[in-house]
Structure formats: structure tokens, C-alpha cells
Scaffold this motif. Sequence first.
Motif, PDB file in Angstrom:
ATOM      1  N   GLU A   1      36.344  45.236  24.677  1.00  0.00           N
ATOM      2  CA  GLU A   1      37.147  45.687  25.978  1.00  0.00           C
ATOM      3  C   GLU A   1      36.265  46.215  27.259  1.00  0.00           C
ATOM      4  O   GLU A   1      36.804  46.004  28.411  1.00  0.00           O
ATOM      5  CB  GLU A   1      38.114  46.775  25.448  1.00  0.00           C
ATOM      6  N   LEU A   2      35.083  46.703  26.966  1.00  0.00           N
ATOM      7  CA  LEU A   2      34.315  47.207  28.149  1.00  0.00           C
ATOM      8  C   LEU A   2      33.863  45.964  28.738  1.00  0.00           C
ATOM      9  O   LEU A   2      33.967  46.021  29.994  1.00  0.00           O
ATOM     10  CB  LEU A   2      33.218  47.716  27.363  1.00  0.00           C
ATOM     11  N   ILE A   3      33.371  45.098  28.158  1.00  0.00           N
ATOM     12  CA  ILE A   3      33.001  43.733  28.724  1.00  0.00           C
ATOM     13  C   ILE A   3      34.212  43.020  29.559  1.00  0.00           C
ATOM     14  O   ILE A   3      33.895  42.573  30.737  1.00  0.00           O
ATOM     15  CB  ILE A   3      32.377  42.762  27.953  1.00  0.00           C
ATOM     16  N   LEU A   4      35.361  42.931  29.106  1.00  0.00           N
ATOM     17  CA  LEU A   4      36.537  42.515  29.800  1.00  0.00           C
ATOM     18  C   LEU A   4      36.814  43.204  30.917  1.00  0.00           C
ATOM     19  O   LEU A   4      37.098  42.827  31.961  1.00  0.00           O
ATOM     20  CB  LEU A   4      37.720  42.526  28.913  1.00  0.00           C
ATOM     21  N   GLU A   5      36.590  44.477  30.894  1.00  0.00           N
ATOM     22  CA  GLU A   5      36.953  45.269  32.028  1.00  0.00           C
ATOM     23  C   GLU A   5      35.818  45.159  33.210  1.00  0.00           C
ATOM     24  O   GLU A   5      36.211  44.960  34.367  1.00  0.00           O
ATOM     25  CB  GLU A   5      36.936  47.041  31.728  1.00  0.00           C
ATOM     26  N   ILE A   6      34.752  45.060  32.798  1.00  0.00           N
ATOM     27  CA  ILE A   6      33.637  44.671  33.666  1.00  0.00           C
ATOM     28  C   ILE A   6      33.617  43.269  34.304  1.00  0.00           C
ATOM     29  O   ILE A   6      33.613  43.248  35.494  1.00  0.00           O
ATOM     30  CB  ILE A   6      32.465  44.855  33.118  1.00  0.00           C
ATOM     31  N   ILE A   7      34.061  42.456  33.538  1.00  0.00           N
ATOM     32  CA  ILE A   7      34.240  41.086  34.270  1.00  0.00           C
ATOM     33  C   ILE A   7      35.680  41.108  34.985  1.00  0.00           C
ATOM     34  O   ILE A   7      35.388  40.321  36.167  1.00  0.00           O
ATOM     35  CB  ILE A   7      34.427  40.145  32.958  1.00  0.00           C
ATOM     36  N   ARG A   8      36.538  41.885  34.717  1.00  0.00           N
ATOM     37  CA  ARG A   8      37.745  41.868  35.561  1.00  0.00           C
ATOM     38  C   ARG A   8      37.750  42.403  36.844  1.00  0.00           C
ATOM     39  O   ARG A   8      37.905  42.054  37.912  1.00  0.00           O
ATOM     40  CB  ARG A   8      39.079  42.429  34.758  1.00  0.00           C
ATOM     41  N   ILE A   9      37.022  43.646  36.781  1.00  0.00           N
ATOM     42  CA  ILE A   9      36.469  44.319  38.044  1.00  0.00           C
ATOM     43  C   ILE A   9      35.662  43.357  39.067  1.00  0.00           C
ATOM     44  O   ILE A   9      35.784  43.310  40.319  1.00  0.00           O
ATOM     45  CB  ILE A   9      35.505  45.605  37.902  1.00  0.00           C
ATOM     46  N   THR A  10      34.736  42.719  38.444  1.00  0.00           N
ATOM     47  CA  THR A  10      33.793  41.956  39.322  1.00  0.00           C
ATOM     48  C   THR A  10      34.620  40.722  39.714  1.00  0.00           C
ATOM     49  O   THR A  10      34.328  40.438  41.168  1.00  0.00           O
ATOM     50  CB  THR A  10      32.524  41.532  38.304  1.00  0.00           C
ATOM     51  N   ALA A  11      35.510  40.327  39.041  1.00  0.00           N
ATOM     52  CA  ALA A  11      36.191  39.082  39.415  1.00  0.00           C
ATOM     53  C   ALA A  11      37.222  39.567  40.700  1.00  0.00           C
ATOM     54  O   ALA A  11      37.411  38.904  41.562  1.00  0.00           O
ATOM     55  CB  ALA A  11      37.060  38.356  38.457  1.00  0.00           C
ATOM     56  N   LEU A  12      37.783  40.876  40.551  1.00  0.00           N
ATOM     57  CA  LEU A  12      38.724  41.245  41.787  1.00  0.00           C
ATOM     58  C   LEU A  12      37.891  41.473  42.917  1.00  0.00           C
ATOM     59  O   LEU A  12      38.266  41.000  44.056  1.00  0.00           O
ATOM     60  CB  LEU A  12      39.191  42.569  41.226  1.00  0.00           C
ATOM     61  N   ILE A  13      36.882  41.914  42.753  1.00  0.00           N
ATOM     62  CA  ILE A  13      35.755  42.031  44.087  1.00  0.00           C
ATOM     63  C   ILE A  13      35.488  40.565  44.614  1.00  0.00           C
ATOM     64  O   ILE A  13      35.368  40.194  45.833  1.00  0.00           O
ATOM     65  CB  ILE A  13      34.506  42.890  43.864  1.00  0.00           C
ATOM     66  N   TYR A  14      35.057  39.574  43.690  1.00  0.00           N
ATOM     67  CA  TYR A  14      34.641  38.121  44.105  1.00  0.00           C
ATOM     68  C   TYR A  14      35.857  37.589  44.693  1.00  0.00           C
ATOM     69  O   TYR A  14      35.396  36.885  45.732  1.00  0.00           O
ATOM     70  CB  TYR A  14      33.971  37.657  42.843  1.00  0.00           C
ATOM     71  N   THR A  15      36.798  37.720  44.013  1.00  0.00           N
ATOM     72  CA  THR A  15      38.081  36.718  44.719  1.00  0.00           C
ATOM     73  C   THR A  15      38.509  37.577  46.088  1.00  0.00           C
ATOM     74  O   THR A  15      39.124  36.514  46.914  1.00  0.00           O
ATOM     75  CB  THR A  15      39.332  36.539  43.673  1.00  0.00           C
ATOM     76  N   ASN A  16      38.528  38.615  46.265  1.00  0.00           N
ATOM     77  CA  ASN A  16      38.545  39.286  47.337  1.00  0.00           C
ATOM     78  C   ASN A  16      38.007  39.051  48.400  1.00  0.00           C
ATOM     79  O   ASN A  16      38.471  38.688  49.454  1.00  0.00           O
ATOM     80  CB  ASN A  16      38.977  40.739  46.998  1.00  0.00           C
ATOM     81  N   CYS A  17      36.635  39.064  48.339  1.00  0.00           N
ATOM     82  CA  CYS A  17      35.613  38.692  49.171  1.00  0.00           C
ATOM     83  C   CYS A  17      35.778  37.181  49.867  1.00  0.00           C
ATOM     84  O   CYS A  17      35.820  36.879  50.874  1.00  0.00           O
ATOM     85  CB  CYS A  17      34.145  38.663  48.737  1.00  0.00           C
ATOM     86  N   ILE A  18      36.043  36.405  49.001  1.00  0.00           N
ATOM     87  CA  ILE A  18      36.284  34.914  49.068  1.00  0.00           C
ATOM     88  C   ILE A  18      37.805  34.550  49.944  1.00  0.00           C
ATOM     89  O   ILE A  18      37.724  33.986  50.992  1.00  0.00           O
ATOM     90  CB  ILE A  18      36.283  33.950  48.089  1.00  0.00           C
ATOM     91  N   ALA A  19      38.668  35.414  49.526  1.00  0.00           N
ATOM     92  CA  ALA A  19      40.243  35.316  49.961  1.00  0.00           C
ATOM     93  C   ALA A  19      39.980  35.678  51.426  1.00  0.00           C
ATOM     94  O   ALA A  19      40.598  35.086  52.271  1.00  0.00           O
ATOM     95  CB  ALA A  19      41.381  35.985  49.175  1.00  0.00           C
ATOM     96  N   THR A  20      39.521  37.272  51.533  1.00  0.00           N
ATOM     97  CA  THR A  20      39.420  37.377  52.917  1.00  0.00           C
ATOM     98  C   THR A  20      38.234  37.312  53.806  1.00  0.00           C
ATOM     99  O   THR A  20      38.194  37.806  54.892  1.00  0.00           O
ATOM    100  CB  THR A  20      39.690  39.046  52.865  1.00  0.00           C
TER     101      THR A  20
END
Length: 576
Positions: A444-463
Motif C-alpha cells: 500500500e505504501l508503494i502504491l501511494e508513492i507511485i500514485r503521488i508521483t504519477a499525479l505530479i508527472y501527469t499534471n506537469c505534462i498536461a499543464t
Amino acid sequence: MQQTPAPVVKRTRRREAKSCTECRRRKQKCNPRKEGGPCGNCLRRYPPVACVGRAELPKKPNPTSGKDFDPTLNTEGYSPGTSSSSAPELGEPRSQSLFSDSDHPHTPNHAASIFPAISAITDQSVYSYFPKPHSDLERSSEIILSSNPSPAHSPDESPYGSPKMFGGILTSINTLYSLPIRQTSRNAELLHFFHSYVVPNLVSIDGQNVPPLFLREMLPWMIQSPLMPNIAIMMASATQSSEQELMVKKSSETLSIQSHVFKIINQFLKRDFSEVGWEALRAVIHLAISEFFWGSSEMLWPHVKGLNQMIKLRGGYTGMKDPVLESVFVLTDYELACCFERDLSMQELNPTRDMDPPIPPSYAEALKCPLITSPTTYKQTRESLNLDTAAAEILDGVRFLTLSITSPETQTSTSKIQSTASWLHKQLEIIPVPIVISNTPEAELILEIIRITALIYTNCIATLRPFTNAYTPTQLLSLLSKISAVGSLRWKKIPGIYLWILLVACPSAGNDLQGRFLKKKMAVTGMTIGMEDFGLSIGCLRAFWKVQRWIARERERDVIDPMILGECGNTATEEV
């Protein structure tokens, strides 16, 4: 009566022992020094041992006084832990002024620990400290660190564990005596700390199991380089200062050693560069890495500029004639470019600068990174990687998005890439956020770290937002605490994923303790993958760098979709 002559007694002449007890025990060739005292082998042993059982060479009279040398200079039983009360003057013979009359030969002078850097530096002529390589250096296959040292008295107790003896080829090198390094307990401790702690943590995520490529290609140079022992002491001091939460620019010991290192490198560079260029490149790249890990960017970029000039003097990358050194330079350049979100600095003369590195068609599953192509998806290999299904799906989505930007075969429009990133961002928002507590399962910790990183990653690309402003200090600290809770041993099993997580976080990292930790771990993870396959590691870093360059280029064109900016711009920070 005739007397019979007395029988002649044949006396057997006992040969004087030419080897000391310790060299005989180790079956080494004893190398006594003309000025007397311990032999060269015993002088560099750590923990120190007494050099006894050998007939001393006849002492030569002092040419200035006509008398024998002062017997207080007899260094019988001397160890690297013994220090001097005064340093030798410029041009003074090295056999003198190493000991004071008040020093007991078996008692370390711990006063040197009060100002270790000052007492560690001698101001002698630098040119005399670059000896020819020892003949035993050719036996690189014998490089080992003995894990079963013979018992001996340690002069100092180090907070990083009791020192171990060096074995194999290391015993053939007089590190503390053949270079401008004072024979102090502190210097011996720093050298041991460098080899036992700093080096493993430079090439391995958890500091264990040093890669064979490093032992075969890099360590032989480190231990025969005329410059590296001084740089090693500086890096060891910087590491200890960093772990004590001291900035390097405020550490008097590290600054003093650093000043001395700069002095001897500048003297070294006065030689014919065609002869010393290879050595200088390897030395200065370590200075740049040291500033990147423990120093400041103000000191880093002058080193990078100097490296670029030296590469030109060597005729470009082809003039290096060392594939490993060339790969280390390219890898370091991409790490710096990704961390500081800037263009490449050291590849102007690299003929493959604009080419993607060759990525093997198949490689170990553990090295899979969501930034490069792979013959299998994360969903197909999630069991072998011990990943949650949701985590595998996120990583597959990140890979699809990244390849739409970096792959030369795809000609995806900017608006379509932004739309894809925005859609992925929305999918990440609806994933339930676990409450992280002390006993939260690792998956669950790894899932949350991956989710947070993906949120930042997709946001930077989208905006089209730079990664430099992606995390706030509070968010970085929260991410770091989750990463630490997982542990280095687990990340070592999935270094490709770990590298992507760190690459997204590093541009936002400052020069505080947490920021330096993230930068160092990113560089070490890249080197860990590189020790397995440099093409794979450089490919991951180049892909992230290309995403950064794409964002910067499209942002200059002012192609930001206002609708996407409204959808993703305000939610990413709140979600993280």
C-alpha cells in the motif's frame, strides 16, 4: 707424543631476519625504509600493528651535524594513528618532523582530532607525491576487502563501526605515506570510512553487494591514482558532515581538505595534459559529484565547465578511449540536466549526443522503468515485482504517456498528449487514498508513492508546468517519509521504478538535508542500473530529460490548453 689437532667446530652463521614478524606471518615481501622505522607494509596496515622482529638497516649519519639521527625518531611500533605536533616545512625530508619528542610511539595523539583538517595537511612540494604505479597494481583481480581481520588494537572508535583491514591488492599500496596525507588517526579513519561506507553507497542503493563492474573497472584506478586518496578523504569528511546535518560550506574540516585537494589538482594540471588528462578527468568528475551530493550548485558548475574544457583538450569523447569513463560522464551529465531541469552541459563533442542509447530487447524485470519501452507490461509482471494491480496499471499508463512524447516513431500532437495526461490525472484522483500509519503494508505504501508521483508527472505534462515547481517542501518531506518507510532493500529490487520516482521529485528538491538525500539517491540509483547496463540507465535518464525539454519547448510556444489548465492546475497540489 704427537698431539691430535682439536676437531674444527663448524659454526653455522644465523642469517639476520630481513622481514618483520607481520610480513612473515602474511607471507609478504618486507620492504624496510632507509630512514628506519616500520616497513612500508606495516606503515599502511589498519588497524595498526607493531613492526618488530627485523634487523634494522644501519643508520646513516646526519650530513648537517655529523651525528646519528636522534633516537627519538626511531619509529619502531609506529602506527598510522600516531600524529605529529608540527607539520614538515616545505622541502623538508619526509622522514623528519613526523613525530614529536613527547609522543609515545604506541599512543595515538588524539589532539589532532580537535582540528583534524588542519593537522591533516602538509605544505610540501606536490610534484614529489606522484610515484610510479606499483607493479602489483596489475593484479586487479586480487582486489578484496578482508572481512576476517586479525585482532589488533584500534586507536579510535568510529561511530560507523570498527575498522576492517584492507587485504589483497590494497596491502601493496602505501596510501598514507606516498602521498601528501599526514599519518593521523583521523586520516586513517576517513580513508577506511570512504572504502567501507562511501564507495558502496555510491554504487548500490542499500550500500551492499558492490557491483563487479565497479570492482573490475573503477576500484583499481581509485587505489592507484595519485589524486584519489586526497579526494577520498574529502568525500568521507563531506559525508560525515552531511550525516551530522552540517552544510559542507559550514564544515571547517571539509573546506580545509577541499582547499588542499584543489591545490594539488591545480599543480597536477600544470603537467603535459596529453599525459595527465585521463587522470585529471577522473579526479575532477569526483569533485563535481561531491559538490552535487554534499555541496552547492555555485561550486558545481565551475567543475562542470572545467570538465567540458578538458574533454575538448582530450579530443572529445572518442579521445577518452575508455568506454566506462565515457558512460559515467554521459550518465552524470543527464543526471545533472534532469535534476536542475536544464540542457546538457558536457556532451558538446559527443557524437551520439542526439541519438537514443541502444536499449537491449530484453533485460531483467527488476530494471524495468516506466520511462522506456519494455517487451512486457507491468500488469503482466506485477507478481514477479510484487506490485499491486493498481500500481501496475498506473505504471503502464505512465509509460504510454511518456512514449507518446519521446518515441521518434510517434508524431502525437501536443493537444492530444495533454488530453491523455489530463485523463490519466483524473483516473488517479479517484483511487482511494490510504491512511499511512506505522504498520501500513508495504504494498500500500508503494502504491501511494507511485500514485503521488504519477499525479505530479501527469499534471506537469498536461499543464506544461516545470518539475522544479511541482512539489512544495512539505509535500517533499511527506514523500521522503513514505520512501524511507519502504526501505532501501525493497527499492533495490525495483530500481527502475525507484529512479522514475526520484527523477520527478529531484527538480523540486532544495539544498537542505532532505533535498541532498533525494539528489544523491537519484544519482546512485542511476549508477546502480548503469552498473548492470549503462545503455539502459542512460536511456531512462534521457527519456525524462526529453520530457522536460518537450515541456519547456511547448510552453515557450504558448500552447497551454486553458480548459486542461483549469482541470489539472488546481487539483494536483491538493491531491498530493
